[in-house]
Design a protein around this motif. Structure first.
Motif, PDB file in Angstrom:
ATOM      1  N   VAL A 231      -5.479   6.696   6.375  1.00 13.22           N
ATOM      2  CA  VAL A 231      -5.033   5.949   5.201  1.00 13.22           C
ATOM      3  C   VAL A 231      -3.526   5.702   5.314  1.00 13.22           C
ATOM      4  N   ALA A 232      -3.124   4.443   5.141  1.00 15.50           N
ATOM      5  CA  ALA A 232      -1.722   4.053   5.259  1.00 15.50           C
ATOM      6  C   ALA A 232      -0.968   4.264   3.954  1.00 15.50           C
ATOM      7  N   TYR A 233       0.331   4.473   4.094  1.00 19.45           N
ATOM      8  CA  TYR A 233       1.231   4.577   2.942  1.00 19.45           C
ATOM      9  C   TYR A 233       0.939   3.442   1.964  1.00 19.45           C
ATOM     10  N   GLY A 234       0.939   3.765   0.689  1.00 17.69           N
ATOM     11  CA  GLY A 234       0.677   2.780  -0.357  1.00 17.69           C
ATOM     12  C   GLY A 234      -0.728   2.865  -0.925  1.00 17.69           C
ATOM     13  N   HIS A 235      -1.641   3.482  -0.196  1.00 14.79           N
ATOM     14  CA  HIS A 235      -3.017   3.641  -0.683  1.00 14.79           C
ATOM     15  C   HIS A 235      -3.006   4.680  -1.799  1.00 14.79           C
ATOM     16  N   PRO A 236      -3.663   4.394  -2.926  1.00 16.64           N
ATOM     17  CA  PRO A 236      -3.616   5.309  -4.072  1.00 16.64           C
ATOM     18  C   PRO A 236      -4.165   6.712  -3.818  1.00 16.64           C
ATOM     19  N   VAL A 237      -5.076   6.899  -2.863  1.00 14.73           N
ATOM     20  CA  VAL A 237      -5.635   8.231  -2.611  1.00 14.73           C
ATOM     21  C   VAL A 237      -4.545   9.216  -2.171  1.00 14.73           C
ATOM     22  N   LEU A 238      -3.480   8.707  -1.563  1.00  8.27           N
ATOM     23  CA  LEU A 238      -2.402   9.585  -1.099  1.00  8.27           C
ATOM     24  C   LEU A 238      -1.590  10.159  -2.252  1.00  8.27           C
ATOM     25  N   ARG A 239      -1.768   9.631  -3.453  1.00  5.77           N
ATOM     26  CA  ARG A 239      -1.018  10.112  -4.617  1.00  5.77           C
ATOM     27  C   ARG A 239      -1.881  10.888  -5.601  1.00  5.77           C
ATOM     28  N   LYS A 240      -3.127  11.158  -5.221  1.00  6.99           N
ATOM     29  CA  LYS A 240      -4.027  11.917  -6.104  1.00  6.99           C
ATOM     30  C   LYS A 240      -3.880  13.409  -5.877  1.00  6.99           C
ATOM     31  N   VAL A 241      -3.909  14.174  -6.963  1.00  8.10           N
ATOM     32  CA  VAL A 241      -4.055  15.625  -6.841  1.00  8.10           C
ATOM     33  C   VAL A 241      -5.546  15.840  -6.578  1.00  8.10           C
ATOM     34  N   CYS A 242      -5.842  16.437  -5.449  1.00  7.03           N
ATOM     35  CA  CYS A 242      -7.231  16.533  -4.995  1.00  7.03           C
ATOM     36  C   CYS A 242      -8.009  17.627  -5.723  1.00  7.03           C
ATOM     37  N   GLU A 243      -9.322  17.479  -5.685  1.00 13.55           N
ATOM     38  CA  GLU A 243     -10.242  18.382  -6.371  1.00 13.55           C
ATOM     39  C   GLU A 243     -10.729  19.492  -5.449  1.00 13.55           C
TER      40      GLU A 243
ATOM     41  N   ASP B 258       6.232  -2.536   5.193  1.00 13.70           N
ATOM     42  CA  ASP B 258       5.571  -2.997   6.415  1.00 13.70           C
ATOM     43  C   ASP B 258       4.359  -2.127   6.750  1.00 13.70           C
ATOM     44  N   ILE B 259       4.487  -0.815   6.567  1.00 10.50           N
ATOM     45  CA  ILE B 259       3.355   0.085   6.824  1.00 10.50           C
ATOM     46  C   ILE B 259       2.199  -0.255   5.898  1.00 10.50           C
ATOM     47  N   SER B 260       2.483  -0.446   4.618  1.00 10.41           N
ATOM     48  CA  SER B 260       1.409  -0.723   3.649  1.00 10.41           C
ATOM     49  C   SER B 260       0.752  -2.086   3.887  1.00 10.41           C
ATOM     50  N   LYS B 261       1.443  -2.977   4.611  1.00  8.10           N
ATOM     51  CA  LYS B 261       0.881  -4.297   4.932  1.00  8.10           C
ATOM     52  C   LYS B 261       0.267  -4.343   6.329  1.00  8.10           C
ATOM     53  N   GLY B 262       0.286  -3.213   7.034  1.00 10.00           N
ATOM     54  CA  GLY B 262      -0.299  -3.166   8.371  1.00 10.00           C
ATOM     55  C   GLY B 262       0.569  -3.793   9.446  1.00 10.00           C
ATOM     56  N   LYS B 263       1.869  -3.904   9.193  1.00  5.82           N
ATOM     57  CA  LYS B 263       2.778  -4.541  10.149  1.00  5.82           C
ATOM     58  C   LYS B 263       3.410  -3.553  11.125  1.00  5.82           C
ATOM     59  N   VAL B 264       2.823  -2.379  11.251  1.00  3.08           N
ATOM     60  CA  VAL B 264       3.325  -1.375  12.180  1.00  3.08           C
ATOM     61  C   VAL B 264       2.233  -1.103  13.203  1.00  3.08           C
ATOM     62  N   ARG B 265       2.612  -1.106  14.459  1.00  2.00           N
ATOM     63  CA  ARG B 265       1.647  -0.904  15.531  1.00  2.00           C
ATOM     64  C   ARG B 265       1.471   0.586  15.816  1.00  2.00           C
ATOM     65  N   VAL B 266       0.237   1.054  15.768  1.00  2.00           N
ATOM     66  CA  VAL B 266      -0.087   2.443  16.086  1.00  2.00           C
ATOM     67  C   VAL B 266      -1.301   2.466  17.013  1.00  2.00           C
ATOM     68  N   ASP B 267      -1.542   3.636  17.619  1.00  3.15           N
ATOM     69  CA  ASP B 267      -2.655   3.786  18.557  1.00  3.15           C
ATOM     70  C   ASP B 267      -3.934   4.256  17.882  1.00  3.15           C
ATOM     71  N   TYR B 268      -4.003   4.147  16.568  1.00  2.77           N
ATOM     72  CA  TYR B 268      -5.195   4.558  15.832  1.00  2.77           C
ATOM     73  C   TYR B 268      -5.444   3.577  14.697  1.00  2.77           C
ATOM     74  N   ARG B 269      -6.682   3.613  14.183  1.00  2.00           N
ATOM     75  CA  ARG B 269      -7.045   2.698  13.097  1.00  2.00           C
ATOM     76  C   ARG B 269      -6.403   3.161  11.791  1.00  2.00           C
ATOM     77  N   MET B 270      -5.886   2.198  11.034  1.00  2.00           N
ATOM     78  CA  MET B 270      -5.294   2.480   9.731  1.00  2.00           C
ATOM     79  C   MET B 270      -6.142   1.819   8.650  1.00  2.00           C
ATOM     80  N   MET B 271      -6.222   2.495   7.501  1.00  2.00           N
ATOM     81  CA  MET B 271      -6.880   1.934   6.326  1.00  2.00           C
ATOM     82  C   MET B 271      -5.760   1.537   5.369  1.00  2.00           C
ATOM     83  N   LEU B 272      -5.624   0.236   5.155  1.00  5.06           N
ATOM     84  CA  LEU B 272      -4.532  -0.283   4.328  1.00  5.06           C
ATOM     85  C   LEU B 272      -4.883  -0.199   2.842  1.00  5.06           C
ATOM     86  N   PRO B 273      -3.834  -0.169   1.992  1.00  2.13           N
ATOM     87  CA  PRO B 273      -4.081  -0.197   0.540  1.00  2.13           C
ATOM     88  C   PRO B 273      -4.791  -1.492   0.187  1.00  2.13           C
ATOM     89  N   LYS B 274      -5.573  -1.437  -0.862  1.00  2.97           N
ATOM     90  CA  LYS B 274      -6.280  -2.653  -1.303  1.00  2.97           C
ATOM     91  C   LYS B 274      -5.417  -3.470  -2.213  1.00  2.97           C
TER      92      LYS B 274
END
Length: 192
Positions: free
Chosen positions: A6-18, A176-192
């Protein structure tokens, strides 16, 4: 199975988990997938929110860090032993020791590394992968990795510890990270 990070900006990264119970669906598979994903991305830790699961699970393996120590690191962390563990339903009991800075990065915030000040040690109460309750104190590099991953299940990111000016300077990179404009060697899940 290797899962997207999950990439920066996705709301799951800001949840207090259960917390979860031992009947959580396909828990063994989830943990295996977390290990596989972490190793594929060359990470030393990964938390469930980073694979879009808002639950209190993270895994760490500090072998590659400790084995990669140079002579200076060996002097600074002479008692550091590699740790590979699963943490379920972790909760902080205490933090302490002398605060210290270390350069951190994150799979969800690729190509960004910054010095973060954290306490010297952390005591956690958690369940291992067999749902046996544990309470341990961690320090050094291992403690640092654990605090970083623990923050993920609390909805925090390492950039939250940065000064406001430093955050402003990173704003474009983070966008740029939240828009997928950063190149990485793994799949990213962008914010919706």
């Amino acid at each position: 199975m290797i899962l997207p990070i999950v990439a920066y900006g996705h709301p799951v990264l800001r949840k207090v988990c259960e917390d979860i119970d031992k009947d959580y669906p396909e828990l063994e598979k989830l943990i295996a997938d977390m290990w596989e994903t972490m190793y594929h991305t060359n990470g030393v830790g990964i938390a469930a929110p980073q694979i879009n699961k808002p639950v209190r699970i993270f895994v760490i393996d500090t072998v590659q860090i400790v084995e990669g120590f140079d002579e200076e690191d060996k002097k600074e962390y002479p008692d550091e032993k590699p740790v590979k563990k699963v943490f379920i339903n972790a909760h902080t009991v205490a933090t302490g020791g002398k605060d210290w800075a270390y350069n951190e990065g994150c799979l969800s915030i690729p190509k960004v590394r910054e010095d973060v000040v954290r306490p010297g040690e952390v005591t956690l109460r958690y369940l291992d992968e067999n749902f046996v309750e544990q309470e341990e104190t961690f320090s050094g590099i291992t403690g640092r990795v654990i605090m970083h991953e623990y923050d993920h299940i609390e909805g925090k990111l390492f950039i939250d510890y940065l000064a406001p000016l430093k955050k402003r300077l990173l704003k474009k990179k983070l966008e740029d990270i939240s828009k997928g404009k950063v190149r990485v060697d793994y799949r990213m899940m962008l914010p919706k």
